[in-house]
Design a protein around this motif. Structure first.
Motif, PDB file in Angstrom:
ATOM      1  N   ALA A   1      12.169  -6.384   3.556  1.00  0.00           N
ATOM      2  CA  ALA A   1      13.007  -6.053   4.710  1.00  0.00           C
ATOM      3  C   ALA A   1      12.404  -6.609   5.996  1.00  0.00           C
ATOM      4  CB  ALA A   1      13.179  -4.541   4.813  1.00  0.00           C
ATOM      5  N   LEU A   2      11.093  -6.546   6.106  1.00  0.00           N
ATOM      6  CA  LEU A   2      10.423  -7.062   7.298  1.00  0.00           C
ATOM      7  C   LEU A   2      10.422  -8.584   7.343  1.00  0.00           C
ATOM      8  CD1 LEU A   2       7.372  -4.634   7.531  1.00  0.00           C
ATOM      9  CD2 LEU A   2       9.375  -4.702   9.023  1.00  0.00           C
ATOM     10  N   SER A   3      10.705  -9.203   6.217  1.00  0.00           N
ATOM     11  CA  SER A   3      10.771 -10.666   6.159  1.00  0.00           C
ATOM     12  C   SER A   3      12.204 -11.167   6.293  1.00  0.00           C
ATOM     13  CB  SER A   3      10.184 -11.164   4.823  1.00  0.00           C
ATOM     14  OG  SER A   3       8.850 -10.726   4.655  1.00  0.00           O
TER      15      SER A   3
ATOM     16  N   GLY B   1       1.838  -2.133   8.339  1.00  0.00           N
ATOM     17  CA  GLY B   1       0.523  -2.766   8.207  1.00  0.00           C
ATOM     18  C   GLY B   1      -0.578  -1.772   7.878  1.00  0.00           C
ATOM     19  N   SER B   2      -0.603  -0.664   8.614  1.00  0.00           N
ATOM     20  CA  SER B   2      -1.611   0.364   8.377  1.00  0.00           C
ATOM     21  C   SER B   2      -1.443   0.991   7.003  1.00  0.00           C
ATOM     22  CB  SER B   2      -1.518   1.439   9.465  1.00  0.00           C
ATOM     23  OG  SER B   2      -2.392   2.512   9.186  1.00  0.00           O
ATOM     24  N   ALA B   3      -0.189   1.260   6.611  1.00  0.00           N
ATOM     25  CA  ALA B   3       0.071   1.868   5.306  1.00  0.00           C
ATOM     26  C   ALA B   3      -0.339   0.944   4.163  1.00  0.00           C
ATOM     27  CB  ALA B   3       1.547   2.236   5.187  1.00  0.00           C
ATOM     28  N   ALA B   4      -0.052  -0.338   4.307  1.00  0.00           N
ATOM     29  CA  ALA B   4      -0.409  -1.298   3.268  1.00  0.00           C
ATOM     30  C   ALA B   4      -1.929  -1.393   3.115  1.00  0.00           C
ATOM     31  CB  ALA B   4       0.172  -2.676   3.608  1.00  0.00           C
ATOM     32  N   THR B   5      -2.631  -1.359   4.233  1.00  0.00           N
ATOM     33  CA  THR B   5      -4.096  -1.406   4.188  1.00  0.00           C
ATOM     34  C   THR B   5      -4.657  -0.179   3.484  1.00  0.00           C
ATOM     35  OG1 THR B   5      -4.193  -2.708   6.229  1.00  0.00           O
ATOM     36  CG2 THR B   5      -6.186  -1.510   5.587  1.00  0.00           C
ATOM     37  N   LYS B   6      -4.156   0.993   3.817  1.00  0.00           N
ATOM     38  CA  LYS B   6      -4.630   2.225   3.185  1.00  0.00           C
ATOM     39  C   LYS B   6      -4.336   2.211   1.684  1.00  0.00           C
ATOM     40  CE  LYS B   6      -4.297   5.269   7.203  1.00  0.00           C
ATOM     41  NZ  LYS B   6      -3.633   6.458   7.806  1.00  0.00           N
ATOM     42  N   LEU B   7      -3.156   1.734   1.317  1.00  0.00           N
ATOM     43  CA  LEU B   7      -2.785   1.697  -0.099  1.00  0.00           C
ATOM     44  C   LEU B   7      -3.675   0.736  -0.867  1.00  0.00           C
ATOM     45  CD1 LEU B   7      -0.663   2.901  -2.051  1.00  0.00           C
ATOM     46  CD2 LEU B   7       0.734   0.871  -1.622  1.00  0.00           C
ATOM     47  N   ASN B   8      -3.951  -0.419  -0.297  1.00  0.00           N
ATOM     48  CA  ASN B   8      -4.812  -1.398  -0.959  1.00  0.00           C
ATOM     49  C   ASN B   8      -6.251  -0.904  -1.069  1.00  0.00           C
ATOM     50  OD1 ASN B   8      -2.747  -3.214  -1.399  1.00  0.00           O
ATOM     51  ND2 ASN B   8      -3.151  -4.401   0.449  1.00  0.00           N
ATOM     52  N   ASN B   9      -6.698  -0.157  -0.067  1.00  0.00           N
ATOM     53  CA  ASN B   9      -8.056   0.383  -0.118  1.00  0.00           C
ATOM     54  C   ASN B   9      -8.223   1.380  -1.262  1.00  0.00           C
ATOM     55  OD1 ASN B   9      -8.882  -1.116   2.078  1.00  0.00           O
ATOM     56  ND2 ASN B   9      -8.536   0.516   3.554  1.00  0.00           N
TER      57      ASN B   9
ATOM     58  N   TYR C   1      -2.108  -4.493  -4.250  1.00  0.00           N
ATOM     59  CA  TYR C   1      -1.081  -3.476  -4.456  1.00  0.00           C
ATOM     60  C   TYR C   1       0.073  -3.589  -3.472  1.00  0.00           C
ATOM     61  CZ  TYR C   1      -0.076   0.582  -7.316  1.00  0.00           C
ATOM     62  OH  TYR C   1       0.447   1.400  -8.271  1.00  0.00           O
ATOM     63  N   ALA C   2      -0.222  -3.902  -2.226  1.00  0.00           N
ATOM     64  CA  ALA C   2       0.827  -4.050  -1.214  1.00  0.00           C
ATOM     65  C   ALA C   2       0.604  -5.338  -0.445  1.00  0.00           C
ATOM     66  CB  ALA C   2       0.825  -2.861  -0.260  1.00  0.00           C
ATOM     67  N   GLN C   3       1.680  -6.044  -0.186  1.00  0.00           N
ATOM     68  CA  GLN C   3       1.609  -7.291   0.568  1.00  0.00           C
ATOM     69  C   GLN C   3       1.215  -6.993   2.012  1.00  0.00           C
ATOM     70  OE1 GLN C   3       2.243 -10.564  -0.473  1.00  0.00           O
ATOM     71  NE2 GLN C   3       1.558 -11.170   1.575  1.00  0.00           N
ATOM     72  N   ILE C   4       0.179  -7.660   2.488  1.00  0.00           N
ATOM     73  CA  ILE C   4      -0.215  -7.515   3.884  1.00  0.00           C
ATOM     74  C   ILE C   4       0.579  -8.518   4.695  1.00  0.00           C
ATOM     75  CG2 ILE C   4      -2.082  -7.687   5.554  1.00  0.00           C
ATOM     76  CD1 ILE C   4      -2.318  -5.305   3.755  1.00  0.00           C
ATOM     77  N   THR C   5       1.253  -8.037   5.719  1.00  0.00           N
ATOM     78  CA  THR C   5       2.086  -8.904   6.537  1.00  0.00           C
ATOM     79  C   THR C   5       1.590  -8.896   7.965  1.00  0.00           C
ATOM     80  OG1 THR C   5       4.371  -9.359   7.217  1.00  0.00           O
ATOM     81  CG2 THR C   5       3.714  -7.052   7.067  1.00  0.00           C
ATOM     82  N   THR C   6       2.121  -9.775   8.783  1.00  0.00           N
ATOM     83  CA  THR C   6       1.671  -9.897  10.168  1.00  0.00           C
ATOM     84  C   THR C   6       2.614  -9.207  11.133  1.00  0.00           C
ATOM     85  OG1 THR C   6       2.836 -12.034  10.327  1.00  0.00           O
ATOM     86  CG2 THR C   6       0.500 -12.080   9.737  1.00  0.00           C
TER      87      THR C   6
END
Length: 369
Positions: free
Chosen positions: A300-302, A317-325, A331-336
């Motif tokens: 959706a963001l793309s 962005g923050s949620a994806a980082t926490k999930l990957n950690n 696990y989650a695509q990091i986007t800009t």
């Protein structure tokens, strides 16, 4: 003949006063020319960072300080966080801690198996709707209050059963989550409406446009009810897809599985499009449903509609980082996309202009005394 020409005082009668006034005016002008640019530069530099004196807030035309707060702020020169830019108004609804979450995780302490997707269940009558409690009178304008009254009563909204608004603004929908079977039925109802998804998308877009017009002042004043409603209307389609996503293994709604779990980690990810951040999570979030949900968000963001998903832009962005950690880096695509933090550069704007006027006023007073 009588001379009607006004009689003028002899300039030579006041030579000292005229000279002193001219000298004082020249001195004031000279200091103004020197100090105003310095003041402008100082304000410009200070707003590039994160702090400014709170006393300047008292002179802002948008200030909501009462008299006591106003006088207190004049003597309070402590530093505090800078204002967020008006361009990112919708991001003001973002909250950073779970104590501010407007919806409640079900209170059942132990996990309950999620039921499978029902087949033509009997829906509750009336069906849960957003804003089912008395609307607050805390509106800046009558037009915005009337908009909410009309929107909540029209079939164009009620027939679409917007999950994006019910999740945060329906008391009945929140309370029923203690009954997992009833929750399952409600989710089926949000996914199977008499109006088509395309028609509901058009309805929500119309409501969002009307809200911007009718509630322009409330949005400018950061009225959270108006701001959050706009975010929810813009996220309608994405959150409908999220609510209706099915776990193919269990043949159950992913959202219902998140509600049924005793670990709320997966549940928190449904709040992202509404601009609310994910708190600390556990490995309970590491499941196929959360991974699929984050893929849906990233897509959706793309897309071309990304600009309207202001809540998701601020939280993904923050949620994806926490999930990957917790679950692993792929696990989650990091986007800009924009993060929940506001931009680091802010122009002086109106507040800076008032500060300049204050400085010039103080300077002029001191020079003329």
């Amino acid at each position: 003949m009588t001379n009607n020409t006004p009689t003028h005082a002899n300039p030579s009668a006041f030579p000292t006063h005229s000279y002193q006034s001219k000298q004082k005016y020249t001195l004031t002008l000279r200091w103004t020319i020197i100090l105003v640019p310095i003041t402008l530069i100082a304000i410009g530099v200070s707003t590039q960072f994160f702090i400014h004196p709170t006393a300047f807030d008292a002179f802002s035309p948008t200030s909501i300080h009462g008299w006591k707060s106003w006088t207190k702020s004049l003597t309070d020169w402590s530093l505090h966080e800078r204002h967020k830019p008006t361009a990112n108004l919708l991001q003001l609804a973002v909250v950073s801690d779970t104590s501010s979450l407007p919806f409640i995780k079900r209170s059942t302490p132990s996990a309950t198996p999620a039921p499978t997707v029902p087949i033509n269940p009997t829906l509750p009558t009336p069906f849960p709707q957003p804003y089912d409690t008395t609307l607050s009178s805390n509106f800046s304008t009558t037009s915005c209050y009337n908009f909410f009254l009309n929107m909540t009563q029209t079939d164009a909204l009620r027939s679409c059963r917007p999950f994006s608004l019910m999740l945060t603004h329906s008391q009945e929908f929140t309370q029923v989550q203690d009954d997992i079977d009833a929750t399952n039925t409600d989710i089926w109802g949000t996914c199977n409406t008499a109006l088509s998804p395309n028609q509901c998308d058009l309805n929500m877009a119309w409501f969002a446009s009307s809200l911007r017009s009718s509630c322009a002042t409330d949005l400018s004043n950061q009225n959270l009810l108006a701001v959050n409603a706009l975010i929810g209307l813009q996220a309608f389609d994405l959150m409908r897809q999220a609510a209706c996503s099915v776990d193919p293994v269990a043949n159950a709604y992913c959202y219902v599985e998140a509600v049924a779990s005793s670990d709320p980690s997966s549940y928190y990810f449904y709040q992202l499009p509404l601009g609310q951040t994910v708190p600390q999570i556990t490995s309970g979030a590491c499941n196929s449903c959360t991974k699929s949900l984050m893929s849906m968000y990233w897509a959706a963001l793309s897309s071309a509609n990304a600009t309207s998903l202001t809540g998701l832009q601020a939280t993904y962005g923050s949620a994806a980082t926490k999930l990957n950690n917790v679950c692993g880096s792929p696990y989650a695509q990091i986007t800009t996309v924009a993060s929940s933090a506001p931009p680091s550069v802010e122009l002086a704007g109106v507040g800076g202009a008032w500060a300049v006027l204050l400085a010039v006023g103080v300077l002029s007073t001191s020079m003329s005394s």
